[in-house]
Design a protein around this motif. Structure first.
Motif, short mmCIF file in Angstrom:
data_model
loop_
_atom_site.label_atom_id
_atom_site.label_comp_id
_atom_site.label_asym_id
_atom_site.label_seq_id
_atom_site.Cartn_x
_atom_site.Cartn_y
_atom_site.Cartn_z
N ILE A 142 0.85 -1.20 0.00
CA ILE A 142 0.00 0.00 0.00
C ILE A 142 0.89 1.24 0.00
N THR A 143 0.58 2.19 -0.87
CA THR A 143 1.22 3.50 -0.82
C THR A 143 0.18 4.52 -0.39
N LEU A 144 0.48 5.25 0.66
CA LEU A 144 -0.38 6.32 1.16
C LEU A 144 0.11 7.64 0.58
N ILE A 145 -0.78 8.35 -0.12
CA ILE A 145 -0.44 9.62 -0.75
C ILE A 145 -1.07 10.75 0.05
N THR A 146 -0.23 11.64 0.58
CA THR A 146 -0.70 12.75 1.38
C THR A 146 -0.35 14.06 0.70
N GLY A 147 -0.77 15.15 1.30
CA GLY A 147 -0.52 16.48 0.73
C GLY A 147 -1.72 17.36 0.97
N TYR A 148 -1.49 18.65 1.12
CA TYR A 148 -2.59 19.57 1.40
C TYR A 148 -3.48 19.71 0.18
N LEU A 149 -4.64 20.33 0.36
CA LEU A 149 -5.62 20.47 -0.72
C LEU A 149 -5.01 21.20 -1.90
N GLY A 150 -5.15 20.61 -3.09
CA GLY A 150 -4.65 21.23 -4.31
C GLY A 150 -3.19 20.96 -4.60
N SER A 151 -2.56 20.08 -3.84
CA SER A 151 -1.13 19.83 -4.04
C SER A 151 -0.83 18.94 -5.24
N GLY A 152 -1.84 18.24 -5.74
CA GLY A 152 -1.63 17.40 -6.92
C GLY A 152 -1.74 15.91 -6.68
N LYS A 153 -2.36 15.52 -5.57
CA LYS A 153 -2.45 14.09 -5.25
C LYS A 153 -3.20 13.31 -6.32
N THR A 154 -4.33 13.84 -6.76
CA THR A 154 -5.14 13.13 -7.77
C THR A 154 -4.41 13.08 -9.11
N THR A 155 -3.70 14.13 -9.46
CA THR A 155 -2.88 14.11 -10.68
C THR A 155 -1.85 12.99 -10.61
N LEU A 156 -1.25 12.83 -9.45
CA LEU A 156 -0.27 11.76 -9.28
C LEU A 156 -0.92 10.39 -9.43
N ILE A 157 -2.09 10.21 -8.82
CA ILE A 157 -2.77 8.92 -8.93
C ILE A 157 -3.12 8.61 -10.38
N ASN A 158 -3.65 9.59 -11.10
CA ASN A 158 -3.95 9.38 -12.52
C ASN A 158 -2.70 8.99 -13.29
N HIS A 159 -1.58 9.64 -12.98
CA HIS A 159 -0.32 9.32 -13.65
C HIS A 159 0.10 7.89 -13.37
N ILE A 160 -0.01 7.48 -12.11
CA ILE A 160 0.38 6.11 -11.75
C ILE A 160 -0.51 5.09 -12.46
N LEU A 161 -1.83 5.36 -12.48
CA LEU A 161 -2.76 4.43 -13.13
C LEU A 161 -2.50 4.33 -14.64
N LYS A 162 -2.15 5.44 -15.26
CA LYS A 162 -1.89 5.43 -16.70
C LYS A 162 -0.59 4.70 -17.04
N ASN A 163 0.31 4.63 -16.07
CA ASN A 163 1.62 4.02 -16.30
C ASN A 163 1.86 2.85 -15.36
N ALA A 164 0.81 2.10 -15.14
CA ALA A 164 0.85 1.04 -14.13
C ALA A 164 1.71 -0.15 -14.52
N LYS A 165 2.13 -0.21 -15.77
CA LYS A 165 2.94 -1.33 -16.26
C LYS A 165 2.19 -2.64 -15.99
N ASN A 166 2.79 -3.53 -15.24
CA ASN A 166 2.14 -4.83 -14.99
C ASN A 166 1.32 -4.86 -13.71
N HIS A 167 1.20 -3.72 -13.05
CA HIS A 167 0.45 -3.68 -11.81
C HIS A 167 -1.05 -3.58 -12.05
N LYS A 168 -1.82 -4.23 -11.18
CA LYS A 168 -3.27 -4.06 -11.12
C LYS A 168 -3.55 -3.28 -9.83
N ILE A 169 -3.87 -2.00 -9.99
CA ILE A 169 -3.89 -1.09 -8.85
C ILE A 169 -5.32 -0.71 -8.47
N ALA A 170 -5.61 -0.81 -7.19
CA ALA A 170 -6.88 -0.32 -6.64
C ALA A 170 -6.60 1.02 -5.95
#
Length: 234
Positions: free
Chosen positions: A9-37
């Motif tokens: 599990i990776t926990l992603i923190t950061g204040y409001l507007g810091s870009g957490k969701t952008t990071l998650i979208n980036h990880i999901l788009k480049n998940a390689k062989n991972h199946k990520i929830a």
């Protein structure tokens, strides 16, 4: 007993507007062989790209309910803060995701106003409970990633108990990785000052410079960086 593979599990923190969701979208788009929830707990709209998510009930998300279902890859915990009122929901959803065997990695997007310590405590407690019950370690906290975008204000010696600077400091103190986002928009001198501020708070954190969270996900997942006792002693 059925053989389980431990799900990191990776926990992603950061204040409001810091870009957490952008990071998650980036990880999901480049998940390689991972199946990520993804477990989302934030105030406002769930902004995970729709084409990256399967079988999501939009009505449940909009109503602030808990999205569940045997094939869902996004779980929205929106009826409270994951670090306090939703501990039981978090534990249950983690168990459901692992039991589904559909995923080999889990991302948790914490609320922008959330301290990371209670979430880490909840996950670490369950890891210890697995050992006590002589059960397989179904999941483990792999790392905590923090998104950072301020500097000088964190050096102030006098702060209000519940202001932004204190929240960011707590997020930094407990993280393993710090993403410095939009670094191309500041000068080298400003970047140097930000790094000094971060190192003053968390000298052991891995600092990654990036723009719009464009980071190789191999630097963020499966790195086995988190150690609760070490983090709690900072």
């Amino acid at each position: 007993m059925m053989k389980f593979k431990t799900v990191p599990i990776t926990l992603i923190t950061g204040y409001l507007g810091s870009g957490k969701t952008t990071l998650i979208n980036h990880i999901l788009k480049n998940a390689k062989n991972h199946k990520i929830a993804v477990i989302v707990n934030d105030i406002g709209e769930v902004n995970i790209d729709a084409d990256l998510i399967v079988n999501i009930d939009a009505d449940l998300i909009a109503s602030g309910g808990i999205v569940s279902g045997k094939d869902d890859s996004l779980v929205a915990l929106s009826n409270g803060c994951i670090c306090c009122t939703l501990k039981e929901d978090l534990t249950k959803q983690l168990a459901d995701l692992v039991n589904s065997r559909n995923f080999d990695y889990i991302l948790i997007e914490a609320s922008g106003i959330c301290e990371p310590v209670p979430i880490a405590q909840t996950i670490t407690y369950m890891e210890e409970e697995f050992d006590r019950q002589k059960l397989p370690k179904f999941y483990t906290l792999d790392s905590i990633t923090d998104e950072f975008g301020c500097g000088e204000a964190l050096k102030e010696t006098e702060r209000e108990e519940e202001n932004l600077e204190n929240l960011v400091i707590q997020q930094l103190e407990f993280c393993d990785i710090v993403l410095l986002n939009k670094v191309s928009e500041i000068s080298e001198e400003e970047l140097k000052k930000v790094k000094i501020a971060i190192k003053g708070i968390q000298p052991e954190a891995k600092i990654i410079e990036c723009d719009y969270c464009n980071v190789d996900i191999d630097e963020l997942v499966d790195n086995h960086l988190f150690d609760f006792d070490k983090a709690a002693g900072r």
